[in-house]
Design a protein around this motif. Structure first.
Motif, PDB file in Angstrom:
ATOM      1  N   SER A  62       0.831  -1.206   0.000  1.00  0.00           N
ATOM      2  CA  SER A  62       0.000   0.000   0.000  1.00  0.00           C
ATOM      3  C   SER A  62       0.864   1.254   0.000  1.00  0.00           C
ATOM      4  O   SER A  62       1.976   1.275   0.534  1.00  0.00           O
ATOM      5  CB  SER A  62      -0.931   0.013   1.223  1.00  0.00           C
ATOM      6  OG  SER A  62      -1.894  -1.014   1.122  1.00  0.00           O
ATOM      7  N   LEU A  63       0.327   2.294  -0.596  1.00  0.00           N
ATOM      8  CA  LEU A  63       1.023   3.567  -0.663  1.00  0.00           C
ATOM      9  C   LEU A  63       0.887   4.333   0.652  1.00  0.00           C
ATOM     10  O   LEU A  63      -0.074   4.112   1.404  1.00  0.00           O
ATOM     11  CB  LEU A  63       0.442   4.415  -1.799  1.00  0.00           C
ATOM     12  CG  LEU A  63       0.515   3.822  -3.211  1.00  0.00           C
ATOM     13  CD1 LEU A  63      -0.280   4.697  -4.175  1.00  0.00           C
ATOM     14  CD2 LEU A  63       1.956   3.705  -3.667  1.00  0.00           C
ATOM     15  N   PRO A  64       1.816   5.232   0.932  1.00  0.00           N
ATOM     16  CA  PRO A  64       1.681   6.069   2.143  1.00  0.00           C
ATOM     17  C   PRO A  64       0.336   6.783   2.204  1.00  0.00           C
ATOM     18  O   PRO A  64      -0.222   6.974   3.288  1.00  0.00           O
ATOM     19  CB  PRO A  64       2.840   7.057   2.015  1.00  0.00           C
ATOM     20  CG  PRO A  64       3.870   6.330   1.207  1.00  0.00           C
ATOM     21  CD  PRO A  64       3.089   5.492   0.237  1.00  0.00           C
ATOM     22  N   GLU A  65      -0.179   7.189   1.042  1.00  0.00           N
ATOM     23  CA  GLU A  65      -1.469   7.874   1.020  1.00  0.00           C
ATOM     24  C   GLU A  65      -2.583   6.970   1.506  1.00  0.00           C
ATOM     25  O   GLU A  65      -3.534   7.429   2.168  1.00  0.00           O
ATOM     26  CB  GLU A  65      -1.774   8.364  -0.403  1.00  0.00           C
ATOM     27  CG  GLU A  65      -3.086   9.107  -0.554  1.00  0.00           C
ATOM     28  CD  GLU A  65      -3.128  10.445   0.162  1.00  0.00           C
ATOM     29  OE1 GLU A  65      -4.205  11.069   0.175  1.00  0.00           O
ATOM     30  OE2 GLU A  65      -2.082  10.873   0.713  1.00  0.00           O
ATOM     31  N   ASN A  66      -2.504   5.652   1.206  1.00  0.00           N
ATOM     32  CA  ASN A  66      -3.497   4.714   1.721  1.00  0.00           C
ATOM     33  C   ASN A  66      -3.522   4.733   3.245  1.00  0.00           C
ATOM     34  O   ASN A  66      -4.586   4.760   3.871  1.00  0.00           O
ATOM     35  CB  ASN A  66      -3.210   3.290   1.245  1.00  0.00           C
ATOM     36  CG  ASN A  66      -3.313   3.106  -0.254  1.00  0.00           C
ATOM     37  OD1 ASN A  66      -2.488   2.432  -0.860  1.00  0.00           O
ATOM     38  ND2 ASN A  66      -4.321   3.710  -0.867  1.00  0.00           N
ATOM     39  N   TRP A  67      -2.343   4.710   3.815  1.00  0.00           N
ATOM     40  CA  TRP A  67      -2.233   4.709   5.279  1.00  0.00           C
ATOM     41  C   TRP A  67      -2.712   6.029   5.870  1.00  0.00           C
ATOM     42  O   TRP A  67      -3.306   6.052   6.955  1.00  0.00           O
ATOM     43  CB  TRP A  67      -0.789   4.434   5.697  1.00  0.00           C
ATOM     44  CG  TRP A  67      -0.393   3.007   5.504  1.00  0.00           C
ATOM     45  CD1 TRP A  67       0.356   2.486   4.494  1.00  0.00           C
ATOM     46  CD2 TRP A  67      -0.753   1.905   6.345  1.00  0.00           C
ATOM     47  NE1 TRP A  67       0.487   1.130   4.654  1.00  0.00           N
ATOM     48  CE2 TRP A  67      -0.171   0.746   5.775  1.00  0.00           C
ATOM     49  CE3 TRP A  67      -1.497   1.786   7.506  1.00  0.00           C
ATOM     50  CZ2 TRP A  67      -0.320  -0.513   6.357  1.00  0.00           C
ATOM     51  CZ3 TRP A  67      -1.657   0.534   8.080  1.00  0.00           C
ATOM     52  CH2 TRP A  67      -1.070  -0.600   7.507  1.00  0.00           C
ATOM     53  N   ARG A  68      -2.487   7.114   5.159  1.00  0.00           N
ATOM     54  CA  ARG A  68      -2.876   8.423   5.688  1.00  0.00           C
ATOM     55  C   ARG A  68      -4.392   8.575   5.758  1.00  0.00           C
ATOM     56  O   ARG A  68      -4.936   9.089   6.747  1.00  0.00           O
ATOM     57  CB  ARG A  68      -2.298   9.540   4.814  1.00  0.00           C
ATOM     58  CG  ARG A  68      -2.558  10.942   5.369  1.00  0.00           C
ATOM     59  CD  ARG A  68      -2.149  12.023   4.397  1.00  0.00           C
ATOM     60  NE  ARG A  68      -3.043  12.121   3.256  1.00  0.00           N
ATOM     61  CZ  ARG A  68      -4.215  12.763   3.282  1.00  0.00           C
ATOM     62  NH1 ARG A  68      -4.631  13.349   4.387  1.00  0.00           N
ATOM     63  NH2 ARG A  68      -4.964  12.817   2.204  1.00  0.00           N
ATOM     64  N   VAL A  69      -5.086   8.143   4.701  1.00  0.00           N
ATOM     65  CA  VAL A  69      -6.522   8.413   4.631  1.00  0.00           C
ATOM     66  C   VAL A  69      -7.372   7.330   5.289  1.00  0.00           C
ATOM     67  O   VAL A  69      -8.546   7.569   5.576  1.00  0.00           O
ATOM     68  CB  VAL A  69      -6.972   8.603   3.164  1.00  0.00           C
ATOM     69  CG1 VAL A  69      -6.215   9.756   2.520  1.00  0.00           C
ATOM     70  CG2 VAL A  69      -6.812   7.327   2.357  1.00  0.00           C
ATOM     71  N   LEU A  70      -6.808   6.155   5.546  1.00  0.00           N
ATOM     72  CA  LEU A  70      -7.612   5.067   6.106  1.00  0.00           C
ATOM     73  C   LEU A  70      -8.263   5.429   7.442  1.00  0.00           C
ATOM     74  O   LEU A  70      -9.459   5.175   7.634  1.00  0.00           O
ATOM     75  CB  LEU A  70      -6.761   3.804   6.233  1.00  0.00           C
ATOM     76  CG  LEU A  70      -7.503   2.526   6.633  1.00  0.00           C
ATOM     77  CD1 LEU A  70      -8.605   2.201   5.631  1.00  0.00           C
ATOM     78  CD2 LEU A  70      -6.525   1.356   6.742  1.00  0.00           C
ATOM     79  N   PRO A  71      -7.532   6.029   8.395  1.00  0.00           N
ATOM     80  CA  PRO A  71      -8.193   6.424   9.648  1.00  0.00           C
ATOM     81  C   PRO A  71      -9.294   7.454   9.439  1.00  0.00           C
ATOM     82  O   PRO A  71     -10.283   7.477  10.182  1.00  0.00           O
ATOM     83  CB  PRO A  71      -7.046   7.005  10.484  1.00  0.00           C
ATOM     84  CG  PRO A  71      -5.803   6.457   9.896  1.00  0.00           C
ATOM     85  CD  PRO A  71      -6.090   6.306   8.437  1.00  0.00           C
TER      86      PRO A  71
END
Length: 336
Positions: A62-71
């Motif tokens: 997963s991309l960093p952006e995935n981790w950023r927006v998931l929460p």
């Protein structure tokens, strides 16, 4: 070409156990699901008790952006009641080191688009209007929309020869004609971009990423998912950025659908000033104009094709709305 997504076999055993505990059933099998344009971890899980569910989130690759927006998306599912009539049911989430999945109602069997019909497009307008009306009261539960990346695209094209050339290269043999068109309209478009964020128009809870890959129709009603970008913003943003996707995929035009949405909203006393329509059309066209011609992103291999698909209708709508000359036709891109 499909996006690189993790397989179910990549999911740690501890996370699978958490799913079973959360759902009170063991897992019979699971398969990865393709959709959207990124490497998000997405699975359809088949439980031993006969139920199925959809899991999405971040994990291997997963991309960093995935981790950023998931929460942010999880918070919307947990806290915003207004999305319930128009979103999948949320069952909770599971996480372990390097993985975080949201567990959602499986929409398998619901209707995908395209192909668009007028009836489906009209229903989408009515259901979005209802969502917007209901969401106004909960708009303070999400962050305010940022203008970054949305209200300065035509300006960047005037200031940067690189941005200008990315756009003009989309026209190939019609490049000279496209350049003449751009020079004729650019100073008309630039001042309208900043009107998008004016407060003297209806604001509320918006999804902010409505496209065919983020929606289904179930029992004839619209269902939206991928709520990671939900925010408080101009209500017309949802509609205006949705129209190019609809038309690009063979559906009705903005000119046909916008009056339907506005009529639904007017029944609740919500009306839109002319500048708001113009601003969202200009911003949608500028958004795709400054992206569609840029080099491909390896982890998002179909993104530029989709952006180009939406650019043509966005330019057509903008010029028609403003009474400006139409640009030449874009050269076709291959969906690889």
């Amino acid at each position: 070409m499909r996006e690189p997504k993790p397989y179910w076999r990549d999911v740690p055993l501890t996370l699978r156990k958490q799913v079973e505990e959360k759902m009170a059933s063991s897992i019979r099998t699971a398969t990865r699901v393709f959709g959207g344009y990124g490497p998000t971890a997405t699975f359809r899980i088949f439980l031993e008790d006969g139920r199925t569910l959809f899991a999405k989130g971040a994990g291997q690759g997963s991309l960093p952006e995935n981790w950023r927006v998931l929460p942010l998306e999880e918070a919307v599912y947990r806290e915003v009641r207004a999305i319930s009539p128009i979103s999948p049911r949320y069952y909770g989430s599971v996480s372990t080191q390097g993985w975080h999945l949201l567990l959602l109602e499986d929409l398998k069997g619901s209707k995908k688009v395209p192909a668009w019909t007028e009836a489906l497009a009209v229903q989408a307008m009515r259901d979005l209007a209802q969502f917007h009306v209901q969401g106004i009261a909960e708009a303070d539960k999400v962050e305010a929309m940022s203008a970054r990346g949305v209200t300065e695209n035509w300006l960047s094209m005037k200031q940067s020869s690189e941005e200008r050339n990315y756009f003009l290269d989309l026209f190939h043999e019609n490049r000279d004609e496209a350049e003449a068109w751009l020079d004729a309209v650019l100073d008309v478009l630039i001042p309208l971009e900043t009107d998008l964020m004016r407060q003297d128009q209806p604001w509320g809870l918006i999804h902010k990423d409505i496209r065919s890959d983020n929606l289904r129709f179930r029992d004839g009603r619209l269902v939206l998912f991928d709520w990671a970008l939900a925010c408080r913003g101009p209500l017309l943003f949802d509609i205006g950025f949705f129209f190019p996707s609809l038309e690009g995929e063979g559906g009705p035009t903005a000119e046909h659908l916008l009056p339907i949405y506005k009529k639904e909203m007017a029944e609740y006393g919500i009306k839109f000033p002319e500048f708001a329509e113009q601003a969202v059309a200009v911003c949608a066209a500028g958004f795709f104009a400054t992206r569609a011609g840029k080099p491909p992103i390896p982890q998002l291999p179909r993104l530029r094709y989709i952006q180009c698909l939406q650019l043509g209708p966005a330019l057509r709508w903008t010029c028609n709305l403003l009474g400006q000359p139409q640009p030449p036709k874009l050269s076709p891109l291959k969906d690889e």
